[in-house]
Design a protein around this motif. Sequence first.
Motif, short mmCIF file in Angstrom:
data_model
loop_
_atom_site.label_atom_id
_atom_site.label_comp_id
_atom_site.label_asym_id
_atom_site.label_seq_id
_atom_site.Cartn_x
_atom_site.Cartn_y
_atom_site.Cartn_z
N PRO A 41 -62.42 8.36 -65.15
CA PRO A 41 -63.02 8.54 -66.48
C PRO A 41 -62.11 8.01 -67.57
O PRO A 41 -60.91 8.31 -67.61
N GLY A 42 -62.68 7.20 -68.45
CA GLY A 42 -61.92 6.67 -69.57
C GLY A 42 -60.98 5.54 -69.23
O GLY A 42 -60.22 5.09 -70.11
N LYS A 43 -61.01 5.08 -67.99
CA LYS A 43 -60.11 4.00 -67.57
C LYS A 43 -60.90 2.81 -67.06
O LYS A 43 -62.07 2.92 -66.72
N GLU A 44 -60.23 1.67 -67.02
CA GLU A 44 -60.86 0.48 -66.50
C GLU A 44 -60.92 0.53 -64.97
O GLU A 44 -60.13 1.23 -64.32
N ARG A 45 -61.86 -0.23 -64.43
CA ARG A 45 -61.95 -0.33 -62.98
C ARG A 45 -60.70 -1.03 -62.46
O ARG A 45 -60.29 -2.07 -63.00
N GLU A 46 -60.11 -0.48 -61.40
CA GLU A 46 -58.88 -1.05 -60.87
C GLU A 46 -59.01 -1.36 -59.38
O GLU A 46 -59.72 -0.66 -58.64
N PHE A 47 -58.30 -2.38 -58.99
CA PHE A 47 -58.28 -2.80 -57.59
C PHE A 47 -57.54 -1.77 -56.74
O PHE A 47 -56.52 -1.22 -57.15
N VAL A 48 -58.05 -1.56 -55.53
CA VAL A 48 -57.41 -0.65 -54.59
C VAL A 48 -56.96 -1.39 -53.32
O VAL A 48 -55.80 -1.33 -52.94
N ALA A 49 -57.90 -2.09 -52.67
CA ALA A 49 -57.58 -2.74 -51.40
C ALA A 49 -58.56 -3.87 -51.14
O ALA A 49 -59.67 -3.87 -51.67
N ALA A 50 -58.14 -4.83 -50.31
CA ALA A 50 -59.00 -5.94 -49.93
C ALA A 50 -58.77 -6.33 -48.49
O ALA A 50 -57.66 -6.18 -47.96
N SER A 51 -59.83 -6.84 -47.87
CA SER A 51 -59.77 -7.32 -46.49
C SER A 51 -60.34 -8.74 -46.47
O SER A 51 -61.50 -8.95 -46.84
N ARG A 52 -59.52 -9.70 -46.06
CA ARG A 52 -59.93 -11.10 -46.06
C ARG A 52 -60.98 -11.35 -45.00
O ARG A 52 -61.01 -10.67 -43.96
N TRP A 53 -61.82 -12.34 -45.22
CA TRP A 53 -62.93 -12.63 -44.32
C TRP A 53 -62.46 -13.05 -42.93
O TRP A 53 -63.21 -12.92 -41.96
N SER A 54 -61.25 -13.56 -42.80
CA SER A 54 -60.75 -13.96 -41.49
C SER A 54 -59.25 -13.75 -41.45
O SER A 54 -58.59 -13.60 -42.48
N GLY A 55 -58.71 -13.71 -40.26
CA GLY A 55 -57.27 -13.62 -40.10
C GLY A 55 -56.72 -12.21 -40.14
O GLY A 55 -55.53 -12.00 -39.90
N GLY A 56 -57.57 -11.24 -40.43
CA GLY A 56 -57.10 -9.86 -40.45
C GLY A 56 -56.20 -9.50 -41.61
O GLY A 56 -55.53 -8.48 -41.60
N PHE A 57 -56.18 -10.32 -42.64
CA PHE A 57 -55.30 -10.05 -43.79
C PHE A 57 -55.86 -8.92 -44.63
O PHE A 57 -57.06 -8.85 -44.90
N THR A 58 -54.95 -8.05 -45.07
CA THR A 58 -55.31 -6.98 -45.99
C THR A 58 -54.29 -6.94 -47.13
O THR A 58 -53.18 -7.47 -47.00
N TYR A 59 -54.70 -6.29 -48.21
CA TYR A 59 -53.81 -6.21 -49.38
C TYR A 59 -54.12 -4.93 -50.13
O TYR A 59 -55.29 -4.54 -50.22
N TYR A 60 -53.06 -4.29 -50.65
CA TYR A 60 -53.22 -3.01 -51.32
C TYR A 60 -52.49 -3.00 -52.65
O TYR A 60 -51.43 -3.62 -52.79
#
Length: 126
Positions: A41-60
């Motif tokens: 509430p009252g804050k901007e949307r923020e990134f949490v995690a991502a999973s790449r379409w190939s290669g098994g790459f993730t990012y947090y």
Amino acid sequence: QVQLVESGGGLVQAGGSLRLSCAASGRTLSTYTMGWFRQAPGKEREFVAASRWSGGFTYYTDSVKGRFTISRDNAKNTVYLTMNSLKPEDTAVYYCAATQSTNWSSRVRATYYDYWGQGTQVTVSS
């Protein structure tokens, strides 16, 4: 066109765990980069995690590293966000998002994603 539906949110005590699900329909997710974002509430949307379409790459984002895990089950066309050691500051509406863009370097930007779910509320009590 991809439709995304999140589930699994709820109320949990600090230190507890939740697993969010993002079920997709319309297209297979195996060719999509998937992301999780949150908005308090009252804050901007923020990134949490991502999973790449190939290669098994993730990012947090740094604040969830070691506590959250993004994973996908392509057979079920579903992406998960497993959240452990939850803190009150993790309270937010959590959204999943999808894109077929191959520009992995933009994974933390909300504008990178083309499709969004409706969100699921996570509330962590102290």
